[in-house]
Design a protein around this motif. Structure first.
Motif, PDB file in Angstrom:
ATOM      1  N   ASP A  63       0.848  -1.193   0.000  1.00 33.47           N
ATOM      2  CA  ASP A  63       0.000   0.000   0.000  1.00 33.47           C
ATOM      3  C   ASP A  63       0.886   1.247   0.000  1.00 33.47           C
ATOM      4  O   ASP A  63       1.945   1.271   0.631  1.00 33.47           O
ATOM      5  CB  ASP A  63      -0.895  -0.013   1.249  1.00 33.47           C
ATOM      6  N   LYS A  64       0.439   2.290  -0.673  1.00 38.62           N
ATOM      7  CA  LYS A  64       1.245   3.517  -0.755  1.00 38.62           C
ATOM      8  C   LYS A  64       1.463   4.142   0.624  1.00 38.62           C
ATOM      9  O   LYS A  64       2.434   4.875   0.833  1.00 38.62           O
ATOM     10  CB  LYS A  64       0.563   4.536  -1.679  1.00 38.62           C
ATOM     11  N   ASN A  65       0.551   3.853   1.552  1.00 37.92           N
ATOM     12  CA  ASN A  65       0.663   4.433   2.893  1.00 37.92           C
ATOM     13  C   ASN A  65       1.386   3.526   3.885  1.00 37.92           C
ATOM     14  O   ASN A  65       1.403   3.799   5.080  1.00 37.92           O
ATOM     15  CB  ASN A  65      -0.736   4.762   3.436  1.00 37.92           C
ATOM     16  N   ASP A  66       1.960   2.435   3.382  1.00 38.19           N
ATOM     17  CA  ASP A  66       2.697   1.525   4.266  1.00 38.19           C
ATOM     18  C   ASP A  66       3.832   2.279   4.961  1.00 38.19           C
ATOM     19  O   ASP A  66       4.599   3.011   4.324  1.00 38.19           O
ATOM     20  CB  ASP A  66       3.257   0.358   3.443  1.00 38.19           C
ATOM     21  N   LYS A  67       3.936   2.100   6.286  1.00 41.61           N
ATOM     22  CA  LYS A  67       4.929   2.853   7.072  1.00 41.61           C
ATOM     23  C   LYS A  67       6.357   2.588   6.624  1.00 41.61           C
ATOM     24  O   LYS A  67       7.221   3.459   6.745  1.00 41.61           O
ATOM     25  CB  LYS A  67       4.787   2.510   8.556  1.00 41.61           C
ATOM     26  N   THR A  68       6.626   1.410   6.100  1.00 41.82           N
ATOM     27  CA  THR A  68       7.994   1.091   5.673  1.00 41.82           C
ATOM     28  C   THR A  68       8.428   1.917   4.467  1.00 41.82           C
ATOM     29  O   THR A  68       9.615   2.020   4.166  1.00 41.82           O
ATOM     30  CB  THR A  68       8.111  -0.407   5.321  1.00 41.82           C
ATOM     31  N   LEU A  69       7.429   2.516   3.790  1.00 40.32           N
ATOM     32  CA  LEU A  69       7.747   3.310   2.594  1.00 40.32           C
ATOM     33  C   LEU A  69       7.653   4.808   2.858  1.00 40.32           C
ATOM     34  O   LEU A  69       7.636   5.605   1.913  1.00 40.32           O
ATOM     35  CB  LEU A  69       6.788   2.939   1.450  1.00 40.32           C
ATOM     36  N   SER A  70       7.584   5.190   4.107  1.00 35.41           N
ATOM     37  CA  SER A  70       7.334   6.604   4.430  1.00 35.41           C
ATOM     38  C   SER A  70       8.406   7.543   3.892  1.00 35.41           C
ATOM     39  O   SER A  70       8.137   8.710   3.614  1.00 35.41           O
ATOM     40  CB  SER A  70       7.207   6.777   5.949  1.00 35.41           C
ATOM     41  N   GLU A  71       9.639   7.045   3.730  1.00 42.30           N
ATOM     42  CA  GLU A  71      10.733   7.903   3.247  1.00 42.30           C
ATOM     43  C   GLU A  71      11.027   7.695   1.756  1.00 42.30           C
ATOM     44  O   GLU A  71      11.949   8.304   1.216  1.00 42.30           O
ATOM     45  CB  GLU A  71      12.010   7.613   4.061  1.00 42.30           C
ATOM     46  N   LEU A  72      10.255   6.855   1.094  1.00 42.49           N
ATOM     47  CA  LEU A  72      10.538   6.517  -0.312  1.00 42.49           C
ATOM     48  C   LEU A  72       9.743   7.392  -1.273  1.00 42.49           C
ATOM     49  O   LEU A  72       8.534   7.545  -1.135  1.00 42.49           O
ATOM     50  CB  LEU A  72      10.192   5.043  -0.557  1.00 42.49           C
ATOM     51  N   LYS A  73      10.439   7.966  -2.249  1.00 45.67           N
ATOM     52  CA  LYS A  73       9.773   8.731  -3.314  1.00 45.67           C
ATOM     53  C   LYS A  73       9.405   7.771  -4.441  1.00 45.67           C
ATOM     54  O   LYS A  73      10.209   6.928  -4.833  1.00 45.67           O
ATOM     55  CB  LYS A  73      10.690   9.834  -3.837  1.00 45.67           C
ATOM     56  N   PHE A  74       8.190   7.938  -4.935  1.00 46.20           N
ATOM     57  CA  PHE A  74       7.691   7.000  -5.943  1.00 46.20           C
ATOM     58  C   PHE A  74       8.116   7.444  -7.343  1.00 46.20           C
ATOM     59  O   PHE A  74       7.300   7.831  -8.185  1.00 46.20           O
ATOM     60  CB  PHE A  74       6.165   6.868  -5.832  1.00 46.20           C
TER      61      PHE A  74
END
Length: 650
Positions: free
Chosen positions: A567-578
């Motif tokens: 999911d785009k809101n997954d906490k593990t991706l909070s610092e990742l730019k898409f």
């Protein structure tokens, strides 16, 4: 018997009258739902929001009609006759009855009793015979005999004052005719029976002997007055003794301080400067709250004469000196609920609870027509031998019709008692070499009767307390609701795979994945932290194949990876730019590091039944319940009394 019949007829008339006034709000077939039932559940579940507005009433009525429809269906299919459900309800009732009986018939009764008694102060004198709990049995027996002898002499006309002076063991009051002053409820722990006698004896009358934790008292009541309550005070004390001035000088100083107060001087400052009370002068003379009979009666009378907060007295002379008394506040007991909470905290764990329980038992026995058969008990005792005080003992068999006592129309036999005594092993062992057969059986008999009396009272709670009846209806209908809903909705939704699949196929457009992110998760294991940094920097510049190829055979380092769709809101991706080639921050935990590399955005796509199963089951349950309610409404038409409904709205 004629009196009991009249009382029963009177109570029946009251009950019928109450039923007549309790109008029907709505009906489902032959089942009627009265206003009292609806109001009880509406107020309980809405609490402070139970404002009886049109919108609130109609909204809750709609919910309650659906609830009653389901319960009606459960009864219609016979769920109320299912043994396991009946046993479940019986278990709940047993738990509730014990606490309810204690609260309603003991706790609430005691608190209400104190509330009523606190409205009056009672002036008492007493004749006292000492018999403390730690005293020997001989001393206690002697005290009991002495107080009863005194009581007999009072009954034959001996003057109370004379008996007090010659025989009372409270020497501080004996020469004053036993005078104690005014008291009010609640008295301290250990003096509940004293309090009972004090409030139950009329002015000019003398009580029978009563027991306290100190001994025995015969109480004479001389007067009653409206309760003074409690006032918050401060004082300035000018002592007669132990000060470097004469008595006339002390009186002049007291008058001078009073004069200065009248001129506007601050009371607290004057207390700090002039008061001889070392404990209070540093606190502006503050004494706290004064109840009756705490201080010298002259001081008390002057204090309670002060009419308003802030008023102060002229110098008041007592044995110790001159007091100028200031009223700070008067305790307000107008909020009954707060008063009850304060009383509950004050009397918690007092002996009055055990005494009240014994009183309750005696009242129930009288109301239920308790009749004992001493001959049966004597027969039981004659059958005993020394084995009675061991765990081996078994009860003799008696005639099945041999009644020990009757209670509320039920007969309790000698064999019933025998089984109770058989189970009371600890008591029987404890009695060995301490009590005779007569004494031991007498105590066990009392315990057995008390137990059966409380059981009888618990069985009659619904008849005595409408609230308990409503509470048990809630539990009963709650159990039926759970079981019928389980059968008609929850089990169908989880077990009916064909119906679930059909519902999903018809509504699958509702179950979609939102736009998600495809990433590659890399994990590096190594004892060398520089390996984490070099791998991370290389991954920022190179594609996946080159990353794996470069580090797959590096010594003392292992790299692993997995492709994920998150999911785009997954906490593990909070610092990742898409964006293409973007990489998350490096996370290091001892000998492991992780980071994510963006691959692409994944457009919304429908979920399979397995992927959406939890949501589909929940929606299918809602669907089944709505359909079920529609079917129930057709099968069991509801008739609402609109005029009664309208009368509920405020």
């Amino acid at each position: 018997m004629r009196l009991l019949f009249v009382i029963a007829l009177f109570l029946t008339c009251i009950h019928l009258d109450a039923q007549k006034n309790d109008k029907v709000l709505f009906s489902i077939g032959d089942e009627k739902v009265h206003v009292s039932e609806f109001k009880y559940i509406y107020e309980k579940n809405n609490a402070k929001d139970a404002d009886y507005s049109k919108e609130s009433i109609e909204e809750y009525l709609d919910l309650y009609k659906k609830f009653k429809l389901k319960v009606h269906k459960a009864k219609d299919v016979g769920l109320d006759t299912v043994k396991t459900l009946q046993q479940e309800l019986a278990g709940y009732r047993k738990q509730l009855a014990k606490s309810y009986l204690k609260d309603k018939e003991i706790n609430d009764r005691l608190i209400d009793e104190v509330v009523t008694r606190m409205k009056e102060d009672v002036e008492v004198s007493h004749i006292f015979v000492s018999a403390e709990a730690k005293a020997s049995d001989n001393v206690k027996q002697g005290a009991f005999m002495k107080v009863n002898e005194i009581n007999k002499k009072l009954d034959t006309g001996s003057p109370f004052d004379m008996m007090c002076k010659t025989l009372s063991e409270d020497r501080s009051s004996a020469n004053k005719g036993g005078y104690l002053g005014y008291y009010t409820a609640p008295l301290p722990d250990g003096f509940y029976e004293f309090e009972n006698a004090m409030y139950e004896t009329s002015p000019g009358e003398i009580s029978n002997p009563v027991k306290s934790k100190m001994g025995y008292h015969i109480i004479k009541v001389t007067n009653r007055r409206p309760a003074r309550g409690q006032i918050e005070l401060a004082h300035i004390l000018l002592r007669k003794k132990g000060v470097n001035r004469t008595l006339p000088q002390t009186k002049i100083l007291a008058d001078s301080v009073y004069f200065l107060l009248q001129q506007g001087r601050n009371f607290e400052n004057m207390a700090g400067k002039f008061s001889d009370d070392s404990k209070t002068k540093g606190k502006g003379g503050y004494l706290g709250f004064l109840a009756i009979n705490q201080y010298d009666v002259i001081f008390e009378d002057a204090a309670f004469t002060l009419e308003k907060d802030g008023d102060y007295s002229k110098p008041v002379e007592t044995e110790i000196g001159y007091h100028i008394i200031k009223r700070i506040s008067k305790r307000d007991d107008s909020n009954i609920e707060l008063l009850k909470k304060r009383i509950k905290a004050r009397i918690a764990n007092q002996d009055r609870f055990s005494i009240a329980e014994k009183k309750l038992i005696e009242d129930v026995k009288q109301d239920a027509g308790y009749v004992s058969n001493q001959e049966s008990l004597d027969e039981f005792i004659t059958q005993l031998n020394d084995e009675f005080f061991t765990y081996k003992w078994s009860s003799p068999k008696f005639d099945e019709n041999k009644v020990l006592f009757e209670l509320g129309g039920d007969k309790h036999t000698l064999n019933d008692f025998g089984q109770f005594v058989k189970k009371s092993v600890k008591d029987r062992l404890r009695y060995n070499k301490v009590k005779t057969f007569d004494q031991a059986v007498s105590e066990l008999y009392e315990k057995y009767v008390d137990e059966k009396v409380m059981e009888y009272e618990e069985k009659n709670l619904e008849n005595k307390y409408p609230d308990f009846k409503a509470l048990m209806r809630e539990y009963s209908e709650g159990i039926l609701l759970f079981e019928i809903t389980k059968q008609e909705v929850w089990d169908k939704a989880s077990k009916d795979t064909t119906g679930l699949r059909a519902y999903y196929n018809k509504n699958n457009s509702k179950y979609k994945w939102p736009q998600r992110v495809k990433v590659m998760k890399y994990r590096v294991d190594s004892e060398n932290e520089t390996a984490f940094i070099s791998t991370y920097k290389y991954a920022q510049k190179k594609d996946h194949d080159k990353i794996i190829d470069k580090y797959k055979d590096v010594e003392d380092m292992k790299i692993s990876y997995e492709e994920l769709i998150l999911d785009k809101n997954d906490k593990t991706l909070s610092e990742l730019k898409f964006k293409s080639g973007e990489i998350s921050e490096l996370k290091i935990d001892k000998t492991t590091s992780t980071f994510y590399k963006f691959i692409e955005l994944v457009n919304p796509v429908g979920k399979t039944l397995e992927e959406a199963k939890g949501y589909v089951i929940a929606d299918y349950q809602d669907y089944l319940e709505k359909k079920w309610i529609e079917d129930l409404t057709k099968s069991y038409p509801i008739k609402v009394n609109k005029s009664v409904l309208k009368s509920l709205v405020k």
